[in-house]
Design an enzyme around this catalytic site. Structure first.
Site, PDB file in Angstrom:
ATOM      1  N   CYS A  50      17.954  12.251 -15.907  1.00  0.00           N
ATOM      2  CA  CYS A  50      18.706  10.957 -15.771  1.00  0.00           C
ATOM      3  C   CYS A  50      20.083  10.401 -16.305  1.00  0.00           C
ATOM      4  O   CYS A  50      20.956  10.401 -16.421  1.00  0.00           O
ATOM      5  CB  CYS A  50      17.384   9.562 -15.616  1.00  0.00           C
ATOM      6  SG  CYS A  50      16.757  10.057 -14.382  1.00  0.00           S
ATOM      7  N   ARG A 128      16.776  10.941  -6.674  1.00  0.00           N
ATOM      8  CA  ARG A 128      18.072  11.615  -6.813  1.00  0.00           C
ATOM      9  C   ARG A 128      19.258  11.650  -5.787  1.00  0.00           C
ATOM     10  O   ARG A 128      18.821  12.553  -5.094  1.00  0.00           O
ATOM     11  CB  ARG A 128      18.089  12.760  -7.963  1.00  0.00           C
ATOM     12  CG  ARG A 128      17.172  12.274  -8.707  1.00  0.00           C
ATOM     13  CD  ARG A 128      17.242  13.829  -9.878  1.00  0.00           C
ATOM     14  NE  ARG A 128      16.419  14.116 -11.063  1.00  0.00           N
ATOM     15  CZ  ARG A 128      16.343  13.466 -11.578  1.00  0.00           C
ATOM     16  NH1 ARG A 128      18.024  12.441 -12.341  1.00  0.00           N
ATOM     17  NH2 ARG A 128      15.605  13.250 -13.047  1.00  0.00           N
TER      18      ARG A 128
END
Length: 214
Positions: A50, A128
């Site tokens: 991330c 995601r």
């Protein structure tokens, strides 16, 4: 009874919401008004993949906005305090600053609204996801990635430019299209249009598959 996860579709009106973000209170329909938006989720703050992804978005933010009239909007199921601490940590360690708003979706309200929580992957973190939303608030593209594979920033930029090009010029785009490549002209719908096509200077494989330079 198992809760049903909403999965917005391409062509749907983007679900509206209000949320707390790292830049303050945000009303999505107001944020979206007059500009494209890339809404993307990440599983958690202070995680390695991330961090690379949001750093990538941060480095491209200026180009997205100045060249493509596109705003960024991040999200994860973390508190605003976690977001702020993570943003500052990344700035201290790498010099990259996440200046765009990141939604603190601690109650998973927005994540569930957009189908970002997929229990087979995780019941407590968002996958995601990438939603590209046009200035009219219509979802134009959706991408989903698992937690252990990062997104491709070049592909996100390519499809954003592609969507904007197709919308502006009323054309389609072929396999592996890149900005500057020839585009596909819609096939003729009348015999008159067919004759015009056959006498045109388009690059034609056949009458239904014709390309041109913009």
């Amino acid at each position: 009874m198992e809760e049903t996860t909403t999965m917005p579709r391409i062509g749907d009106k983007a679900p509206d919401f209000e949320a707390t973000t790292t830049t303050g209170h945000l009303h999505f329909s107001e944020y979206n008004k007059g500009s494209w938006v890339i809404l993307f989720s990440h599983p958690a703050d202070f995680t390695p993949v991330c961090t690379t992804e949001l750093s990538g978005f941060a480095l491209e933010e200026g180009e997205f906005f100045s060249k493509h009239n596109t705003k960024l909007l991040g999200l994860s199921i973390d508190s605003i305090h976690s977001h702020i601490a993570w943003v500052q940590n990344v700035r201290e360690k790498t010099g990259v600053f996440f200046n765009f708003p990141i939604i603190a979706d601690i109650d998973m309200k927005v994540a569930k609204l957009y189908g970002m929580v997929q229990p087979g992957e995780s019941e407590t973190a968002a996958v995601r996801a990438v939603f590209i939303i046009d200035p009219e608030g219509i979802i134009r593209l959706i991408m989903y990635y698992p937690m252990n594979v990062g997104r491709n920033m070049e592909e996100i930029k390519r499809v954003l430019i592609g969507l904007q090009t197709a919308s502006e010029h009323k054309v389609s785009l072929p396999l592996n299209w890149q900005p500057g490549d020839k585009v596909i002209v819609p096939p003729p719908k009348t015999l008159e249009a067919l004759n015009e096509r056959l006498n045109s200077d388009y690059e034609m494989t056949d009458f239904y598959l014709a390309k041109k330079k913009l």
